[in-house]
Design an enzyme around this catalytic site. Structure first.
Site, short mmCIF file in Angstrom:
data_model
loop_
_atom_site.label_atom_id
_atom_site.label_comp_id
_atom_site.label_asym_id
_atom_site.label_seq_id
_atom_site.Cartn_x
_atom_site.Cartn_y
_atom_site.Cartn_z
N LYS A 36 21.14 16.14 -13.08
CA LYS A 36 20.16 15.17 -12.83
C LYS A 36 18.80 15.84 -12.24
O LYS A 36 17.91 15.66 -12.51
CB LYS A 36 20.72 14.30 -11.94
CG LYS A 36 19.93 12.93 -11.71
CD LYS A 36 20.72 11.61 -10.80
CE LYS A 36 20.97 12.04 -9.65
NZ LYS A 36 22.24 12.85 -9.19
N LYS A 62 29.79 21.85 -3.98
CA LYS A 62 28.78 21.54 -5.13
C LYS A 62 27.70 22.60 -5.15
O LYS A 62 27.16 23.05 -6.30
CB LYS A 62 27.87 20.38 -4.79
CG LYS A 62 26.99 19.81 -5.60
CD LYS A 62 26.23 18.45 -5.21
CE LYS A 62 25.56 17.90 -6.27
NZ LYS A 62 24.01 18.70 -6.12
N TRP A 105 17.33 23.10 -19.09
CA TRP A 105 17.75 24.12 -18.29
C TRP A 105 17.53 25.55 -18.88
O TRP A 105 17.53 26.51 -18.48
CB TRP A 105 19.47 23.93 -18.36
CG TRP A 105 20.27 24.83 -17.63
CD1 TRP A 105 20.53 24.77 -16.19
CD2 TRP A 105 20.63 26.30 -18.10
NE1 TRP A 105 21.07 25.80 -15.83
CE2 TRP A 105 21.40 26.72 -17.11
CE3 TRP A 105 20.77 26.78 -18.97
CZ2 TRP A 105 21.97 28.21 -17.15
CZ3 TRP A 105 21.25 28.28 -19.20
CH2 TRP A 105 21.98 28.69 -18.25
#
Length: 557
Positions: A72, A106, A411
């Site tokens: 996100k 994370k 990305w």
């Protein structure tokens, strides 16, 4: 050819001086406070003194997260870079990462690949000290409360009804429940206590929703920290604590300015988690981005059932914001995970599993378009293992809802990989929308809880435990029943059970605790087994992080 890690990509970037980024953003030097060469704070006087018309607001949200990842923040950064490539004056507004997930499971939270904000190491670690200031203010309030009790307890604080916890910005399960004040009469009053992670502190929410120092002080003063023996709320104002707390927060209140890898100005400010708090960056940073640019791209934490719901029903309501478009991020891999495929097998084409997982995406999209009446586009964060048949299946299902799909390759390609998504977002921003909230704050607490559960989670309704129902009656009696609701719920499922993936049906949401965050201006409903102090995993990310003799950090992400 070696594939670079996120931190290696970030460290290879030639950053521009922050003064140059400020000039690009339209920030005059008089509002800029430098934190080295590549970071700065921007004085909020700019909002009062600028006469420029606000730009359009774009929200980036996502499906429920999975171990496969969704990207996100990466999409948010890449989208802004792509819009600038198309000649659009665009700024980013993001949250600051917490040290908890950075050292936990994370990892970093500054984007990924060639769609990142930099300096990545600083942003992921201490940055400009905002979180430390919030922790200090929170713990000052706790110290003043306990000192008041020690010095005679003139307010009649019931030590068994203290709601204010201490905090630390780290995943530390050992501190969830403690006993303090031991050691004798002069060492304090013995009582049960506990710690929240800093991002769950009400002060984090207060900072993110405040307009200026007077508003900050007023909100801090309204915070309920305990109750008296006869059931009356005790506030930080009763302790005369708001002035000192505001003094600690005066610089933290100013938004932080950095840049993307491609030189797009980015505000990063505030960082409440969306599963235990309202999950959005500060109103001040969002408004500053809107004031300076024609398009402001922001994101809300975790899935749209948490971050987007709170962004729309809490932040937009309290700040008077209306988004022009919403991006829902998904990956084919994550959708297959929602369809029952293990992480190790996600690289193999599996249309059957994709079909089973797609309802998760479709339900989020339908919530945005039908409940909130906002224009929406689905961004598929591309992976090399995605097949043409899988991508077509996602596109076809979304088109049945009248929503377009854009492949995002930010990305791997940076802004260039987000051109198709940017073009669709720009188109949607010109569409009229009938933005509305999911519930009316004038309704009862129980009605608001049920509206969120049925409209957003697609549950059968809510069940309040006996304790939560008693708390609801007390909050109604104290006049707090007309506030918005901040749901604390697992991020992994629409339900309050993390194992129920996809779009589960035939379930209820169990509310086990209700409390008021009077300073922030909302009620918090804790559901299921959600906790406000996470723990570290078996193998924390911290084990892989190191720094060499030259100060170069490795293993951050």
């Amino acid at each position: 050819m070696k594939i670079l890690s996120d931190i290696e990509i970030a460290q290879s970037c030639a950053m521009k001086p922050i003064t140059e980024i400020a000039e690009t953003a339209g920030v005059d030097r008089e509002y800029l406070e430098l934190y080295g060469n590549y970071k700065a704070k921007v004085d909020y006087r700019l909002l009062r003194e600028s006469k420029r018309r606000d730009g359009k607001l774009i929200l980036v949200t996502a499906i429920n997260p999975t171990p496969a990842g969704e990207g996100k923040t990466t999409t948010t950064v890449g989208l802004a870079d792509a819009m600038r490539k198309l000649g659009k004056n665009t700024l980013v507004a993001l949250r600051e990462p917490s040290l908890g997930p950075v050292f936990g499971v994370k990892g970093g939270a500054a984007g990924g690949g060639y769609a990142q904000v930099v300096p990545m190491e600083d942003i992921n670690l201490h940055f400009t000290g905002d979180f430390h200031a919030i922790g200090a203010a929170n713990n000052l309030c706790a110290a003043m409360l306990d000192n008041h009790i020690q010095q005679g307890n003139a307010l009649g604080v019931d030590v068994k009804r203290i709601t204010w916890k201490r905090c630390v910005d780290m995943n530390d399960r050992q501190l969830r429940n403690i006993v303090d004040g031991l050691g004798g009469r002069m060492q304090g009053v013995p009582r049960e206590d506990g710690f929240d992670i800093t991002v769950a502190s009400e002060i984090m929410a207060v900072l993110c929703l405040s307009a200026d120092i007077p508003d900050l002080k007023a909100r801090l003063g309204r915070m309920v920290v305990a109750y008296t023996y006869d059931g009356k709320p005790v506030t930080a104002h009763d302790l005369k604590a708001e002035g000192a707390m505001a003094a600690l927060l005066k610089d933290a209140l100013k938004p932080n300015l950095v840049q993307t890898l491609e030189g797009t100005p980015a505000f990063i400010h505030g960082g409440p988690f969306a599963n235990i708090a309202h999950g959005c960056n500060s109103v001040m940073a969002t408004k500053m981005a809107m004031r300076l640019a024609d398009y402001a791209v922001t994101e809300a934490g975790f899935g749209a059932d948490l971050g987007a719901e709170k962004f729309l029903d809490i932040k937009c309501r309290l700040a008077g914001l209306t988004p022009s478009a919403v991006v829902v991020v998904a990956t084919v891999r994550a959708l297959k995970n929602h369809g029952g495929v293990a992480k190790a097998d996600l690289n193999t084409e599996n249309l059957e599993a994709l079909e089973k997982g797609l309802p998760n995406l479709l339900q989020h999209v339908e919530n945005i378009t039908k409940v909130y009446q906002l224009p929406c586009v689905v961004a598929i964060n591309a992976f090399p293992t995605d097949t043409a048949a899988e991508l077509k299946r996602v596109e076809d299902k979304c088109r049945e809802l009248g929503v377009n799909v854009a492949l995002s390759e930010v990305w791997a390609k940076g802004g260039e990989g987000g051109i198709a998504l940017a073009e669709e977002v720009i188109r949607l921003c010109e569409q009229p929308n009938g933005f509305r909230f999911a519930y009316d704050t004038e309704d009862s607490i129980e009605k608001k809880l049920n509206d969120i559960a049925t409209k957003i989670y697609h549950a059968d309704g809510v069940e309040l435990t006996a304790g939560a129902r008693k708390q609801m009656k007390e909050l109604e009696a104290l006049g707090f029943d007309k506030l918005p609701i901040c749901m604390a719920k697992t991020q992994y499922s629409f339900s309050d059970d993390a194992t129920k993936l996809g779009a589960p049906k035939d379930f209820t949401i169990t509310v086990r605790n209700l409390k008021v965050s009077a300073g922030a201006g909302f009620l918090v409903a804790l559901t299921g087994d959600i906790m406000t102090m996470p723990g570290l995993p078996k193998v924390p990310a911290a084990e892989k992080i190191d720094v060499d003799e030259n100060g170069k950090i490795t293993g951050l992400f």
